[in-house]
Design a protein around this motif. Structure first.
Motif, PDB file in Angstrom:
ATOM      1  N   THR A   1       0.709  -1.067   0.056  1.00 18.15           N
ATOM      2  CA  THR A   1      -0.179   0.150   0.122  1.00 18.15           C
ATOM      3  C   THR A   1       0.640   1.484  -0.022  1.00 18.15           C
ATOM      4  N   PRO A   2       0.165   2.421  -0.434  1.00 18.64           N
ATOM      5  CA  PRO A   2       1.180   3.717  -0.213  1.00 18.64           C
ATOM      6  C   PRO A   2       2.400   3.736   0.724  1.00 18.64           C
ATOM      7  N   MET A   3       1.249   3.896   2.093  1.00 17.57           N
ATOM      8  CA  MET A   3       1.971   3.738   3.327  1.00 17.57           C
ATOM      9  C   MET A   3       2.956   3.022   3.811  1.00 17.57           C
ATOM     10  N   TYR A   4       3.004   2.073   3.243  1.00 19.72           N
ATOM     11  CA  TYR A   4       4.709   1.115   3.686  1.00 19.72           C
ATOM     12  C   TYR A   4       5.253   0.819   2.266  1.00 19.72           C
ATOM     13  N   PHE A   5       4.753   1.670   0.710  1.00 23.39           N
ATOM     14  CA  PHE A   5       5.777   1.966   0.133  1.00 23.39           C
ATOM     15  C   PHE A   5       6.622   3.424   0.990  1.00 23.39           C
ATOM     16  N   PHE A   6       6.384   3.890   1.698  1.00 24.52           N
ATOM     17  CA  PHE A   6       6.581   5.168   1.952  1.00 24.52           C
ATOM     18  C   PHE A   6       7.937   5.006   3.214  1.00 24.52           C
ATOM     19  N   LEU A   7       6.988   3.986   3.473  1.00 28.25           N
ATOM     20  CA  LEU A   7       8.092   3.580   5.058  1.00 28.25           C
ATOM     21  C   LEU A   7       9.384   2.909   4.129  1.00 28.25           C
ATOM     22  N   SER A   8       9.031   2.022   3.024  1.00 26.36           N
ATOM     23  CA  SER A   8       9.862   1.017   3.077  1.00 26.36           C
ATOM     24  C   SER A   8      11.025   1.927   2.444  1.00 26.36           C
ATOM     25  N   VAL A   9      10.978   3.260   1.845  1.00 29.48           N
ATOM     26  CA  VAL A   9      11.661   3.836   1.301  1.00 29.48           C
ATOM     27  C   VAL A   9      12.060   5.152   2.271  1.00 29.48           C
ATOM     28  N   LEU A  10      11.494   5.225   3.241  1.00 25.23           N
ATOM     29  CA  LEU A  10      11.857   5.509   4.872  1.00 25.23           C
ATOM     30  C   LEU A  10      13.559   4.651   5.470  1.00 25.23           C
ATOM     31  N   SER A  11      12.768   3.871   5.914  1.00 26.45           N
ATOM     32  CA  SER A  11      13.647   2.375   6.008  1.00 26.45           C
ATOM     33  C   SER A  11      15.285   2.495   4.793  1.00 26.45           C
ATOM     34  N   MET A  12      15.290   2.520   3.674  1.00 25.17           N
ATOM     35  CA  MET A  12      15.887   2.431   2.828  1.00 25.17           C
ATOM     36  C   MET A  12      17.463   4.103   3.080  1.00 25.17           C
ATOM     37  N   LEU A  13      16.475   4.863   3.006  1.00 30.74           N
ATOM     38  CA  LEU A  13      17.070   6.010   3.444  1.00 30.74           C
ATOM     39  C   LEU A  13      18.053   5.658   5.095  1.00 30.74           C
ATOM     40  N   ASP A  14      16.664   5.604   5.662  1.00 28.62           N
ATOM     41  CA  ASP A  14      17.567   5.314   6.860  1.00 28.62           C
ATOM     42  C   ASP A  14      19.144   4.702   7.339  1.00 28.62           C
ATOM     43  N   MET A  15      18.848   3.392   6.744  1.00 25.49           N
ATOM     44  CA  MET A  15      19.953   2.692   6.407  1.00 25.49           C
ATOM     45  C   MET A  15      21.046   3.752   6.185  1.00 25.49           C
ATOM     46  N   SER A  16      21.141   3.819   4.488  1.00 26.47           N
ATOM     47  CA  SER A  16      22.185   4.574   3.411  1.00 26.47           C
ATOM     48  C   SER A  16      22.846   6.001   4.748  1.00 26.47           C
ATOM     49  N   TYR A  17      21.243   6.513   5.236  1.00 28.46           N
ATOM     50  CA  TYR A  17      21.557   7.736   6.143  1.00 28.46           C
ATOM     51  C   TYR A  17      23.391   7.480   6.642  1.00 28.46           C
ATOM     52  N   VAL A  18      23.288   6.036   7.685  1.00 26.57           N
ATOM     53  CA  VAL A  18      23.443   6.364   8.898  1.00 26.57           C
ATOM     54  C   VAL A  18      24.900   5.462   7.913  1.00 26.57           C
ATOM     55  N   THR A  19      25.037   4.763   7.176  1.00 22.35           N
ATOM     56  CA  THR A  19      26.132   4.310   5.885  1.00 22.35           C
ATOM     57  C   THR A  19      27.108   4.886   6.026  1.00 22.35           C
ATOM     58  N   THR A  20      26.474   6.321   6.091  1.00 20.00           N
ATOM     59  CA  THR A  20      27.761   7.698   5.605  1.00 20.00           C
ATOM     60  C   THR A  20      28.697   8.096   6.939  1.00 20.00           C
ATOM     61  N   THR A  21      28.047   7.793   7.793  1.00 21.32           N
ATOM     62  CA  THR A  21      29.198   8.400   8.807  1.00 21.32           C
ATOM     63  C   THR A  21      29.400   7.243  10.059  1.00 21.32           C
ATOM     64  N   VAL A  22      28.611   6.473  10.359  1.00 27.54           N
ATOM     65  CA  VAL A  22      28.843   5.348  11.312  1.00 27.54           C
ATOM     66  C   VAL A  22      30.053   4.698  11.137  1.00 27.54           C
ATOM     67  N   PRO A  23      29.776   3.440  10.098  1.00 23.62           N
ATOM     68  CA  PRO A  23      31.168   3.376  10.189  1.00 23.62           C
ATOM     69  C   PRO A  23      32.734   3.934   9.871  1.00 23.62           C
ATOM     70  N   GLN A  24      32.729   5.072   9.329  1.00 20.86           N
ATOM     71  CA  GLN A  24      33.759   5.734   9.546  1.00 20.86           C
ATOM     72  C   GLN A  24      33.992   5.839  11.096  1.00 20.86           C
ATOM     73  N   MET A  25      32.746   6.742  11.958  1.00 22.56           N
ATOM     74  CA  MET A  25      33.272   6.704  13.592  1.00 22.56           C
ATOM     75  C   MET A  25      34.058   6.093  13.581  1.00 22.56           C
ATOM     76  N   LEU A  26      33.134   4.402  13.783  1.00 18.72           N
ATOM     77  CA  LEU A  26      33.581   3.432  13.794  1.00 18.72           C
ATOM     78  C   LEU A  26      34.671   3.095  14.329  1.00 18.72           C
ATOM     79  N   VAL A  27      35.213   2.858  12.833  1.00 20.44           N
ATOM     80  CA  VAL A  27      37.563   2.729  12.949  1.00 20.44           C
ATOM     81  C   VAL A  27      37.657   3.968  13.146  1.00 20.44           C
ATOM     82  N   HIS A  28      37.774   5.224  13.481  1.00 20.36           N
ATOM     83  CA  HIS A  28      38.472   6.597  14.013  1.00 20.36           C
ATOM     84  C   HIS A  28      38.073   6.320  15.872  1.00 20.36           C
ATOM     85  N   LEU A  29      36.807   5.336  16.213  1.00 17.88           N
ATOM     86  CA  LEU A  29      36.826   5.574  17.434  1.00 17.88           C
ATOM     87  C   LEU A  29      38.174   4.697  18.159  1.00 17.88           C
TER      88      LEU A  29
END
Length: 315
Positions: free
Chosen positions: A60-88
């Motif tokens: 349904t549209p609601m869950y389609f948008f939710l799946s897009v949000l989840s993919m954005l969130d996974m990409s969002y944290v991957t942009t910053t967190v892996p490097q932060m973990l290495v630097h720690l």
């Protein structure tokens, strides 16, 4: 090899990300904490995308948008967190000039796209509650796809403006960024030039990219609440409001700190406060989103039990 137009104006070839602490003991604790949050974020959001893909009842549209949000969130944290973990856990905490530009741009693309996606999700709830009989006709697959593309185009274009206006300035040293990634306000503090124009540009873009979507969200929910109050059944009111509560919570967690960060003049910024705000709308919100959306959502629970075969949720 093509050079960036601003590279010749800067003598800095790499930046040092100071992160949260210079104490190795504290960094080990933070490493374990952020590793847990990162893995949980990937698993939680990945599970939601998988369930929505596998269960036809969630197409349904609601869950389609939710799946897009989840993919954005996974990409969002991957942009910053892996490097932060290495630097720690490593002594070397550097990032190249070009790497800093790329990280800044990708982070902004995903963040701006997500901010506009929240307004699209609010419109979806508005149509579902105020025009339930016409919902499937209005929220057609074509319109849903077009709105997601619209959000992405805003992200791509406005992020370019942010990044170019930031990195066009000369950076001649020092090169220590008091942050855990290359975020615009933190990088601007190192510029060897007047940043007042950047402050004005950031405020204007912040208004366009945060306040305008929030205005759309507010207008949608005013209409939604009016429609809910017209429902005679108390149970019907609760059911209608429950479909919106998760979205309101997530929008508040993401947009509040982001607005404070990007619409606050650079002179008034506090590095320690900014790091905490960025951590909240970058890492914590992405971690909590799957929990908020699935904790009281019977459709998601039903899909999970159906896919795993562990049982069933009563209809």
């Amino acid at each position: 090899m093509q050079e960036f137009p601003w590279e010749n104006r800067s003598s800095v070839t790499e930046f040092i990300l100071l992160g949260f602490s210079r104490d190795s003991g504290i960094n080990v604790i933070l490493f374990n904490l952020f590793l847990f949050l990162y893995i949980s974020t990937l698993l939680g959001n990945g599970l939601i995308v998988t369930l929505i893909h596998l269960d036809s009842r969630l197409h349904t549209p609601m869950y389609f948008f939710l799946s897009v949000l989840s993919m954005l969130d996974m990409s969002y944290v991957t942009t910053t967190v892996p490097q932060m973990l290495v630097h720690l856990v490593c002594q070397k905490k550097t990032i190249s000039y070009v790497g800093c530009v790329a990280q800044m741009y990708i982070f902004l693309v995903l963040g701006i796209t997500e901010g506009w996606l929240f307004s699209v999700m609010a419109y979806d709830r508005y149509v579902a509650i105020c025009y339930p009989l016409r919902y499937k006709v209005i929220m057609s697959p074509w319109l849903c796809g077009a709105m997601v593309i619209f959000c992405g185009l805003w992200g791509v274009s406005c992020s370019l403006v942010y990044t170019v206006f930031t990195m066009r300035l000369p950076y001649c040293g020092p090169n220590e960024i008091n942050h855990f990634f290359c975020e615009v306000p933190a990088v601007l503090k190192l510029a060897c030039a007047d940043t007042s124009i950047n402050d004005r540009v950031d405020f204007i873009l912040g208004f366009i990219l945060l306040l305008i979507p929030l205005s759309f969200i507010l207008a949608s929910y005013i209409r939604i609440f009016i429609a809910i109050l017209r429902i005679r059944s108390t149970q019907g009111r609760i059911k209608a409001f429950s479909t919106c509560a998760s979205h309101i919570t997530v929008v508040t967690m993401f947009c509040g700190p982001a607005m404070f960060m990007y619409m606050n003049p650079g002179a008034n910024a506090s590095p320690e406060r900014d790091k905490k705000l960025a951590l909240f709308y970058n890492v914590i919100s992405a971690f909590l989103n799957p929990i908020i959306y699935s904790l009281r959502n019977k459709d998601v629970k039903r899909a999970f039990l159906k896919v795993t075969g562990w049982g069933r949720v009563p209809e």
